[in-house]
Design a protein around this motif. Structure first.
Motif, PDB file in Angstrom:
ATOM      1  N   PHE B  76       1.077  -1.292   0.134  1.00  0.00           N
ATOM      2  CA  PHE B  76      -0.072   0.092   0.011  1.00  0.00           C
ATOM      3  C   PHE B  76       0.821   1.377  -0.040  1.00  0.00           C
ATOM      4  CE2 PHE B  76      -1.899   3.069   2.877  1.00  0.00           C
ATOM      5  CZ  PHE B  76      -3.428   3.735   1.879  1.00  0.00           C
ATOM      6  N   LEU B  77       1.767   1.115   0.320  1.00  0.00           N
ATOM      7  CA  LEU B  77       2.878   2.542   1.078  1.00  0.00           C
ATOM      8  C   LEU B  77       4.114   2.102  -0.003  1.00  0.00           C
ATOM      9  CD1 LEU B  77       2.833   2.605   4.861  1.00  0.00           C
ATOM     10  CD2 LEU B  77       2.246   3.115   3.284  1.00  0.00           C
ATOM     11  N   SER B  78       3.985   1.354  -0.555  1.00  0.00           N
ATOM     12  CA  SER B  78       5.062   1.246  -1.580  1.00  0.00           C
ATOM     13  C   SER B  78       5.654   2.093  -2.856  1.00  0.00           C
ATOM     14  CB  SER B  78       6.255   0.665  -1.535  1.00  0.00           C
ATOM     15  OG  SER B  78       5.637  -0.799  -1.648  1.00  0.00           O
ATOM     16  N   ASN B  81       1.313   6.169  -6.083  1.00  0.00           N
ATOM     17  CA  ASN B  81       1.176   6.441  -4.971  1.00  0.00           C
ATOM     18  C   ASN B  81      -0.071   5.850  -5.710  1.00  0.00           C
ATOM     19  OD1 ASN B  81       1.477   8.244  -7.701  1.00  0.00           O
ATOM     20  ND2 ASN B  81       1.830   9.907  -6.611  1.00  0.00           N
ATOM     21  N   PRO B  84      -3.047   5.325  -2.867  1.00  0.00           N
ATOM     22  CA  PRO B  84      -3.840   6.762  -2.725  1.00  0.00           C
ATOM     23  C   PRO B  84      -4.466   7.593  -3.292  1.00  0.00           C
ATOM     24  CG  PRO B  84      -1.679   6.838  -1.670  1.00  0.00           C
ATOM     25  CD  PRO B  84      -1.687   5.382  -2.425  1.00  0.00           C
ATOM     26  N   LEU B  85      -3.907   7.376  -4.852  1.00  0.00           N
ATOM     27  CA  LEU B  85      -5.116   7.977  -5.740  1.00  0.00           C
ATOM     28  C   LEU B  85      -6.056   6.809  -5.754  1.00  0.00           C
ATOM     29  CD1 LEU B  85      -2.353   7.905  -9.159  1.00  0.00           C
ATOM     30  CD2 LEU B  85      -3.702  10.091  -7.987  1.00  0.00           C
ATOM     31  N   ALA B  88      -8.537   8.439  -3.160  1.00  0.00           N
ATOM     32  CA  ALA B  88      -8.688   9.993  -3.634  1.00  0.00           C
ATOM     33  C   ALA B  88     -10.275   9.480  -4.765  1.00  0.00           C
ATOM     34  CB  ALA B  88      -7.467   9.966  -4.413  1.00  0.00           C
ATOM     35  N   ARG B 231       9.760  -1.169  -5.801  1.00  0.00           N
ATOM     36  CA  ARG B 231      10.809  -0.553  -6.323  1.00  0.00           C
ATOM     37  C   ARG B 231      12.343  -1.105  -6.509  1.00  0.00           C
ATOM     38  NH1 ARG B 231      12.239   5.591  -6.703  1.00  0.00           N
ATOM     39  NH2 ARG B 231      13.739   5.853  -7.779  1.00  0.00           N
ATOM     40  N   ASP B 284       3.319   9.178 -10.505  1.00  0.00           N
ATOM     41  CA  ASP B 284       4.863  10.340 -10.384  1.00  0.00           C
ATOM     42  C   ASP B 284       6.146   9.645 -11.041  1.00  0.00           C
ATOM     43  OD1 ASP B 284       2.740  12.082  -9.088  1.00  0.00           O
ATOM     44  OD2 ASP B 284       3.507  12.645  -7.566  1.00  0.00           O
ATOM     45  N   GLN B 288       9.844  11.256 -13.047  1.00  0.00           N
ATOM     46  CA  GLN B 288      10.921  11.600 -11.752  1.00  0.00           C
ATOM     47  C   GLN B 288      12.572  11.080 -11.681  1.00  0.00           C
ATOM     48  OE1 GLN B 288       9.101  11.260  -7.644  1.00  0.00           O
ATOM     49  NE2 GLN B 288       7.789  12.914  -7.810  1.00  0.00           N
ATOM     50  N   ARG B 301      -7.442   7.272 -10.800  1.00  0.00           N
ATOM     51  CA  ARG B 301      -8.215   7.569  -9.536  1.00  0.00           C
ATOM     52  C   ARG B 301      -9.608   7.323 -10.244  1.00  0.00           C
ATOM     53  NH1 ARG B 301      -6.626  13.098  -6.883  1.00  0.00           N
ATOM     54  NH2 ARG B 301      -8.597  13.872  -5.961  1.00  0.00           N
TER      55      ARG B 301
END
Lengths: 351, 351
Positions: B76-78, B81, B84-85, B88, B231, B284, B288, B301
């Motif tokens: 979930f965290l890694s 996003n 999270p998307l 949202a 990652r 993202d 990056q 989303r």
DNA sequence: TGTCTATTTGAGAGCGCTCTCACTATACCA
DNA sequence: TGGTATAGTGAGAGCGCTCTCAAATAGACA
């Protein structure tokens, strides 16, 4: 689909009264083992689930905690995984304490009547947790009328003493980060702030200034730029900072630092040789950029957990408000600051 | 703190009956304007909020939707996003439709009785949304007994036809990504999968193989490595892949691709010159890293939004199950694949 | 002025649970 | 043997709302 199935029907099938079934469901000790087993079997067989609304109606508690993250979804998504980490911490503790988590994300406007009503409805949730409630948020005004306990993550702007909150000592942590830069011989230390409507950003700026003053260094406004907690604004802020020739940067978050780092590198400067960088948070991005960031680690996940625990204690009157929980931070030395990492870590415990 | 304040007391103060106050609260048209105003004034003055539990008890709906993200909090965290998307998107739609969102994050073990009970309790939520439910998840077995409508985000493993879900055409999207690499002249195209208990990962592997076969290229098992959506595993997977001399990589997600890219660069190879990379998601991290990733963009989303809308339609019997919503994807060309970006984008609409 | 219709209001049952209180059955002691 | 404590159970009220149905009131029209 939701056929009616109530205590009464289970009771009939088990040959007991509604009261007894209720006792079984609520793990009351006053039920004979034999009866308990029989009732449990029927419940399983019928796939029965007690009606949460009916129970909530009489118990006057829903076993639901509300979590409000009023940050724009822009920031929620962009500040690396700061908010997801908070969320994970909240979630873990809330689940462990056998509550459910009701969540509201994103901006709440004054005219969002429906949401405001729901939020302030004392019958939907047993308590509320606000994450990074900005000072200019319409909810601030409503806090006083709230009929349920609440906990804030991050120091509130007003009524600090009377409000329950969980935070770190941002002022002291920022002082330590800045002192570290000063000790490395840096003299033109810049600061890129976070969103100044959030106390974290405000306090880190204060700590930065404190450290400069304490060291007899001037606080140069041209070396301070306001931004929000994301990579992009960090990048642009640094571009504006560069002409003022800073030799170090203390950024309000790792995400901001990552953006700034990129700007520095693109300008042809070397990090840490020409410019030292210290971030804040110690989230993933801190170790994913090159060079990896020296940063102030804060226990993000633990902030969520602590807030949930505190709220549950408050709901159950196990502690009395107000409570202030301050978690420790730690300066983690990596390559972006240029410190010779003989001692790889400088530990700090705030409070 | 929660002093008793009910319809009755408001009614008395306003000089009307409980029924009338109820009508005012529920925006019934059968109330004279004068009475409505009077009642509204008292409600505001007394800071009254109707009891949600009592209302839910009689209406048999709570206006709460449950969201279950059973992914380990690690993933979930890694995975940048992605989650999270999704969150949202869900949040936005749910709020707009005037529902509340109850959330469960993280693994659910078989013996997590309390949670299982709450989840399957048809009286707590009006419907459920499952995000990326892995095939080996204990909840899978419970799905049949669920007494409320549910929607899955991502194609389910079993009962595909009879289940409501929102997804993209992962097979076709992966085919297009792989075909793109083939068209660039790559012949030893490697694939790093995601978590194979999630259909997204499974389908992308299928699409990858399809494309190779269609082009008459061999499917070489030594060029396929299983990983999870993060990652770190991407990094290690690529290290194991490198000895087999791949000239391209299709990664199951951008996060995985970012990790792999790092491994490639550290091995002294150039991207895209020596090795082309295509990711998936377009989150993202895709822009990056250097070089920025060519990737399959999916409307993350929008998947959340569509799922929430579908569930609400289901709850209100506006559509009949089963419904399958397939959202479009798009191949976004950036520098990591080495395509001359004359047409900077190759658009694909699945379904 | 009276009749008919439409609008507004109130009474009352009932949603499915918990919790207090009273009752019964059993065990224990003198 | 009777008395008392204790474990186990059931009856019934009531949590605060919605919703149906009937009653009251107002308005329209001849």
């Amino acid at each position: 689909m939701k056929e009616s199935l109530d205590l009464e029907s289970i009771a009939r099938k088990a040959g007991v009264s509604r009261s007894t079934v209720s006792r079984v469901i609520n793990d009351s000790p006053n039920v004979s083992e034999q009866t308990r087993q029989r009732v449990l079997a029927i419940i399983e067989q019928e796939n029965f689930h007690p009606n949460a609304a009916a129970r909530a109606l009489v118990k006057r508690r829903t076993d639901i905690l509300g979590v409000v993250i009023p940050t724009s979804s822009n920031v929620f998504l962009s500040d690396n995984n700061y908010y997801p980490l908070i969320l994970a911490g909240l979630n873990d503790a809330i689940r462990q304490l056998d509550y459910a988590m009701l969540m509201w994300l994103g901006e709440v406007t004054q005219d969002d009547q429906h949401l405001m009503r729901k939020l302030s409805n004392p019958h939907l949730t047993d308590g509320l947790i606000f994450v990074s409630l900005p000072s200019d948020h319409p909810l601030y005004a409503k806090l006083g009328r709230l009929r349920q306990p609440f906990v804030m993550i991050d120091r509130p702007f007003t009524d600090v003493e009377s409000t329950n909150y969980v935070s770190v000592d941002n002022v002291r942590a920022a002082e330590i980060a800045t002192e570290h830069l000063i000790r490395l011989g840096r003299r033109r230390i810049a600061h890129i702030t976070g969103d100044m409507t959030i106390t974290d950003a405000y306090d880190r700026l204060t700590g930065y200034k404190n450290a400069l003053r304490a060291a007899g260094l001037p606080v140069d406004d041209s070396l301070i730029i306001e931004s929000t907690f994301n990579r992009e604004t960090g990048y642009y802020a640094m571009q504006r900072l560069l002409p003022h020739k800073p030799d170090a940067l203390f950024a309000a978050s790792d995400t901001v630092a990552a953006g700034a780092l990129q700007a520095v590198l693109e300008a042809g400067l070397r990090v840490p040789d020409d410019l030292s960088i210290v971030g804040f948070d110690d989230v993933d991005v801190a170790t994913q950029v090159t060079p990896p960031l020296t940063t102030v680690r804060q226990p993000i996940r633990a902030k969520g957990e602590a807030a949930a625990r505190l709220l549950v204690d408050l709901v159950n009157h196990r502690v009395s408000a107000p409570q202030h929980v301050i978690l420790p931070t730690e300066l983690v030395i990596r390559r972006s600051c240029g410190a010779t990492a003989t001692t790889s870590r400088e530990v700090m415990s705030a409070q």
